[in-house]
Design an enzyme around this catalytic site. Structure first.
Site, PDB file in Angstrom:
ATOM      1  N   ASP A 172       0.912  -1.291   0.010  1.00  0.00           N
ATOM      2  CA  ASP A 172      -0.084   0.009  -0.174  1.00  0.00           C
ATOM      3  C   ASP A 172       0.913   1.195   0.014  1.00  0.00           C
ATOM      4  O   ASP A 172       0.544   2.244   0.795  1.00  0.00           O
ATOM      5  CB  ASP A 172      -0.736  -0.053   1.289  1.00  0.00           C
ATOM      6  CG  ASP A 172      -2.006   1.024   1.417  1.00  0.00           C
ATOM      7  OD1 ASP A 172      -2.314   1.559   0.249  1.00  0.00           O
ATOM      8  OD2 ASP A 172      -2.194   1.707   2.342  1.00  0.00           O
ATOM      9  N   GLU A 420       3.401  -8.023   7.408  1.00  0.00           N
ATOM     10  CA  GLU A 420       2.297  -8.730   7.330  1.00  0.00           C
ATOM     11  C   GLU A 420       2.362  -9.932   6.180  1.00  0.00           C
ATOM     12  O   GLU A 420       1.674  -9.855   5.288  1.00  0.00           O
ATOM     13  CB  GLU A 420       1.252  -7.486   6.729  1.00  0.00           C
ATOM     14  CG  GLU A 420       1.053  -6.420   7.949  1.00  0.00           C
ATOM     15  CD  GLU A 420       0.075  -5.397   7.247  1.00  0.00           C
ATOM     16  OE1 GLU A 420      -0.252  -5.437   5.914  1.00  0.00           O
ATOM     17  OE2 GLU A 420      -0.547  -4.599   8.224  1.00  0.00           O
ATOM     18  N   TYR A 476      -6.728  -3.322  12.889  1.00  0.00           N
ATOM     19  CA  TYR A 476      -7.617  -2.404  12.202  1.00  0.00           C
ATOM     20  C   TYR A 476      -9.159  -2.378  12.812  1.00  0.00           C
ATOM     21  O   TYR A 476      -9.984  -2.124  11.916  1.00  0.00           O
ATOM     22  CB  TYR A 476      -7.313  -2.269  10.761  1.00  0.00           C
ATOM     23  CG  TYR A 476      -6.137  -1.547  10.305  1.00  0.00           C
ATOM     24  CD1 TYR A 476      -6.149  -0.183  10.349  1.00  0.00           C
ATOM     25  CD2 TYR A 476      -4.875  -2.518  10.301  1.00  0.00           C
ATOM     26  CE1 TYR A 476      -4.704   0.371   9.927  1.00  0.00           C
ATOM     27  CE2 TYR A 476      -3.884  -1.945   9.824  1.00  0.00           C
ATOM     28  CZ  TYR A 476      -3.737  -0.340   9.701  1.00  0.00           C
ATOM     29  OH  TYR A 476      -2.477   0.279   9.665  1.00  0.00           O
ATOM     30  N   GLU A 514       0.694  -1.037  13.911  1.00  0.00           N
ATOM     31  CA  GLU A 514      -0.393  -0.253  12.992  1.00  0.00           C
ATOM     32  C   GLU A 514      -1.536  -0.264  13.768  1.00  0.00           C
ATOM     33  O   GLU A 514      -2.076  -1.467  14.124  1.00  0.00           O
ATOM     34  CB  GLU A 514      -0.277  -1.023  11.860  1.00  0.00           C
ATOM     35  CG  GLU A 514       0.760  -0.437  11.049  1.00  0.00           C
ATOM     36  CD  GLU A 514       0.671  -1.131   9.583  1.00  0.00           C
ATOM     37  OE1 GLU A 514      -0.284  -1.063   8.949  1.00  0.00           O
ATOM     38  OE2 GLU A 514       1.788  -1.440   8.938  1.00  0.00           O
TER      39      GLU A 514
HETATM   40  N1  CKX Z   1      -0.885  -2.343   6.846  1.00  0.00           N
HETATM   41  C1  CKX Z   1      -5.148  -4.262   6.656  1.00  0.00           C
HETATM   42  C2  CKX Z   1       0.180  -2.022   5.877  1.00  0.00           C
HETATM   43  C3  CKX Z   1       0.392  -0.820   5.536  1.00  0.00           C
HETATM   44  C4  CKX Z   1      -0.946  -0.156   4.916  1.00  0.00           C
HETATM   45  C5  CKX Z   1      -2.244  -0.547   5.981  1.00  0.00           C
HETATM   46  C6  CKX Z   1      -3.414   0.382   5.448  1.00  0.00           C
HETATM   47  C7  CKX Z   1      -2.148  -2.009   6.184  1.00  0.00           C
HETATM   48  C8  CKX Z   1      -3.255  -2.521   6.920  1.00  0.00           C
HETATM   49  C9  CKX Z   1      -3.895  -3.663   6.390  1.00  0.00           C
HETATM   50  O1  CKX Z   1       1.507  -0.558   4.417  1.00  0.00           O
HETATM   51  O2  CKX Z   1      -1.002   1.121   4.593  1.00  0.00           O
HETATM   52  O3  CKX Z   1      -4.175  -0.086   4.882  1.00  0.00           O
HETATM   53  O4  CKX Z   1      -3.746   1.430   5.994  1.00  0.00           O
END
Ligand code: CKX
Length: 609
Positions: A172, A420, A476, A514
């Site tokens: 992302d 991840e 999240y 996160e």
């Molecule tokens: N985690 C559901 C990796 C980051 C993303 C973050 C997002 C994700 C979430 C995984 O690189 O930016 O989607 O905000």
């Protein structure tokens, strides 16, 4: 040719001193896309016809006003005429690239020197045999920014019906490409120090620095340590040894003190090379569910970040870094994760000086097909793919280089070996067994190693919980599930998972690496609605309530310090907006909320002191 490979295996940051030369080649370079990969055939190794002028360091993407150029995927070239002075004679001469994203081949005066894979770590091309001294030399670099499943970071490259290639990241953040960090012209003595490392024992009365110097020269080694006032406080001889400091000033979190280590090589009593660096005297351990620095518990407050800013994309920019560190200090942060790749070395030097702890992450991101679900999900376990063997080679290579490059920074707290990954299938286990075995002895300091566990990889589902020395959880609730008015169920689910961790026999720290909510700055609503500044605060409040209820949670690093660019898509409004600050580094309302919380939490939070 003893010297040639030595230079290429060294990742020491360039310096200028009586024995070494370092000239930055930043500025405008000739630039050209090569969609048909015909550059070599057309003689581009010796110069480009009708080039564009391109700043270095920078990602090329956001300078362009047409979309084909911004999204360009494939080969492209940078060329520069570089004057190499006569006084470099007798030295090893190299070109050191801080980062060429993602793979590069270097040519000098038409001669191919070397190739390198990996867009977030430095490499040196030994050009000693190819240069003309006292003249201009043509340096050409062919770069390729395609994404593949067997490369880091992982993704696909597809070809559109119109024949144009397009990057499809399984991650992302935007695939910003180019010479993203400085290029250095360096000259070092033939007999040289190519690496060094240190480990520490510390108490308030005494610190011992155990050092090792790497050289291929048959030379005597002299090492000294000076304090910030320049007073030499310890000396030693030999390629391994101890520097003992009485009444040391230790490197502490947000209270850094740096000593200068000076290494000299001597042949027949004459110094032939010297290398100096700043180090901090401190130890790092994990004990039960505590993270200890200098034997004292620390609670991490900070962020996941990106090297990302307007215009120059992923280029390292000292100005942005200065602002980011000031924002982190203002808000009361003491740490960050270099999500999702090792940052420019200057970021670590800054953090060394400011007493910030870094979880240093290798660009192993996108190792989960469903992570790309918002880009059009692919339903297969990543580690079952036939690309895994090739990917592993690149992965471990980059882990080795990251640790080699960053091991001497006091700011580096831990190594994150993956972000991840899909560890909920058994096929991840052999991969992680190998990854953790092969990386076990790379860091002389034996810092903790970890990786982030994504939402699907819970206490129940992950098959790889035995590997990390401490856990990084990316969670999240309140955003990707149980969002809006359902957030109370999100909190209940989070607590239910944490209760499972609590009731298990695992006794290791957990850091939330996160969590967050996309937030459009300026969007206000009472009562809150998702994307509003009010909702971002409510989500943070929910997580903080949970963190305060579990003793083994030893850090909080919301996603992200600042808004950042991603691919376009129906989940993103011009990028990821989970920043606590905007992309131009101004505070959202959540920044004031976090500032209040973090400035009231002591470093020793939860340790009972
Ligand atoms: N985690 C559901 C990796 C980051 C993303 C973050 C997002 C994700 C979430 C995984 O690189 O930016 O989607 O905000």
């Amino acid at each position: 040719m003893k010297g040639l490979l030595i230079m290429e295996k060294s990742l020491l940051y360039p310096v200028t001193n009586a024995y070494r030369e370092d000239q930055k080649l930043d500025g405008l370079w000739d630039f050209k896309f090569d969609p048909a990969s015909e550059g070599e055939k057309n003689g581009w190794t010796e110069g480009l016809a009708d080039p564009i002028e391109m700043p270095v360091p920078a990602s090329f993407n956001d300078f362009f006003t047409d979309k084909d150029a911004r999204e360009y995927t494939g080969d492209f070239w940078y060329v520069k005429k570089v004057f190499i002075p006569k006084y470099f004679e007798g030295k090893q001469i190299g070109l050191r690239f801080g980062a060429a994203t993602h793979r590069a081949t270097v040519y000098v005066n038409g001669q191919k020197i070397r190739s390198h894979e990996g867009g977030f770590l430095p490499f040196t091309a030994d050009i000693t045999g190819a240069t003309k001294l006292g003249e201009e030399n043509v340096v050409a670099v062919k770069i390729n920014n395609e994404l593949h499943r067997d490369a880091l970071p992982a993704g696909d490259t597809m070809t559109l019906k119109n024949g144009k290639k397009m990057a499809k990241p399984f991650f992302d953040f935007y695939n910003y490409s180019g010479l993203n960090r400085s290029v250095h012209l360096i000259a070092i003595p033939k007999d040289n120090v190519y690496d060094y490392s240190t480990t520490y024992e510390v108490s308030d009365e005494q610190a011992t620095v155990h050092y090792t110097v790497q050289t291929d020269a048959q030379a005597d080694v002299k090492v000294s340590l000076a304090d910030e006032a320049g007073n030499v406080v310890a000396t030693a001889t030999g390629s391994t040894g101890d520097l003992v400091v009485k009444n040391p000033t230790l490197w502490q979190v947000r209270d850094a003190y740096l000593y200068t280590i000076k290494i000299q090589l001597l042949e027949n009593g004459t110094v032939v090379d010297a290398y100096s660096d700043e180090i901090g005297l401190r130890t790092i351990e994990i004990q039960g569910h505590q993270i200890l620095v200098n034997h004292k518990p620390v609670y991490l407050k900070g962020f996941g970040r990106h090297e990302d800013s307007i215009y120059a994309g992923r280029a390292f920019d000292l100005n942005v870094e200065r602002r980011d560190l000031n924002l982190m200090k203002w808000i009361g942060a003491n740490s960050y994760r270099s999500s999702h790749y090792p940052y420019d070395e200057q970021a670590y030097k800054f953090a060394d000086r400011e007493g910030i702890l870094i979880t240093d992450e290798v660009p192993a991101v996108g190792f989960k097909m469903a992570a790309a679900s918002f880009l059009g999900g692919l339903d297969q376990s990543f580690f079952d793919g036939d690309w895994i063997d090739e990917l592993y080679k690149k992965h471990i290579d980059q882990v080795k280089d990251m640790i080699k490059r960053d091991k001497n920074h006091p700011s580096v707290l831990a190594w994150s070996l993956c972000n991840e990954p899909d560890t909920s299938s058994e096929s991840a286990v052999p991969y992680f067994t190998k990854l953790f075995n092969d990386s076990a002895d790379l860091d002389p300091e034996k810092r903790p190693r970890t990786f982030t566990l994504n939402e699907d990889d819970t206490f129940e589902t992950s098959k790889c919980l035995k590997f990390p020395d401490f856990y990084l959880l990316n969670r999240y609730p309140g955003w990707y599930h149980k969002w809006g008015y359902e957030i109370s169920d999100g909190e209940a689910g989070l607590r239910a998972e944490l209760d499972e961790w609590k009731n298990s026999d695992i006794d290791k720290p957990i850091v939330f690496s996160e969590y967050g909510a996309d937030t459009e700055p300026g969007l206000h609503k009472l009562p809150s609605i998702m994307w509003s500044e009010e909702y971002q605060i409510e989500l943070l409040e929910m997580f903080n309530r949970v963190f305060d209820s579990y003793d083994f949670i030893r850090g909080e690093q919301p996603w992200n310090l600042a808004d950042f660019q991603t691919v376009e898509g129906n989940m993103r409004v011009n990028g990821n907006k989970k920043g606590i600050f905007t992309r131009d580094r101004q505070p959202k309302a959540a920044a004031f909320y976090l500032r209040k919380r973090w400035n009231s939490l002591p470093l020793s939070y939860k340790s009972g002191k």
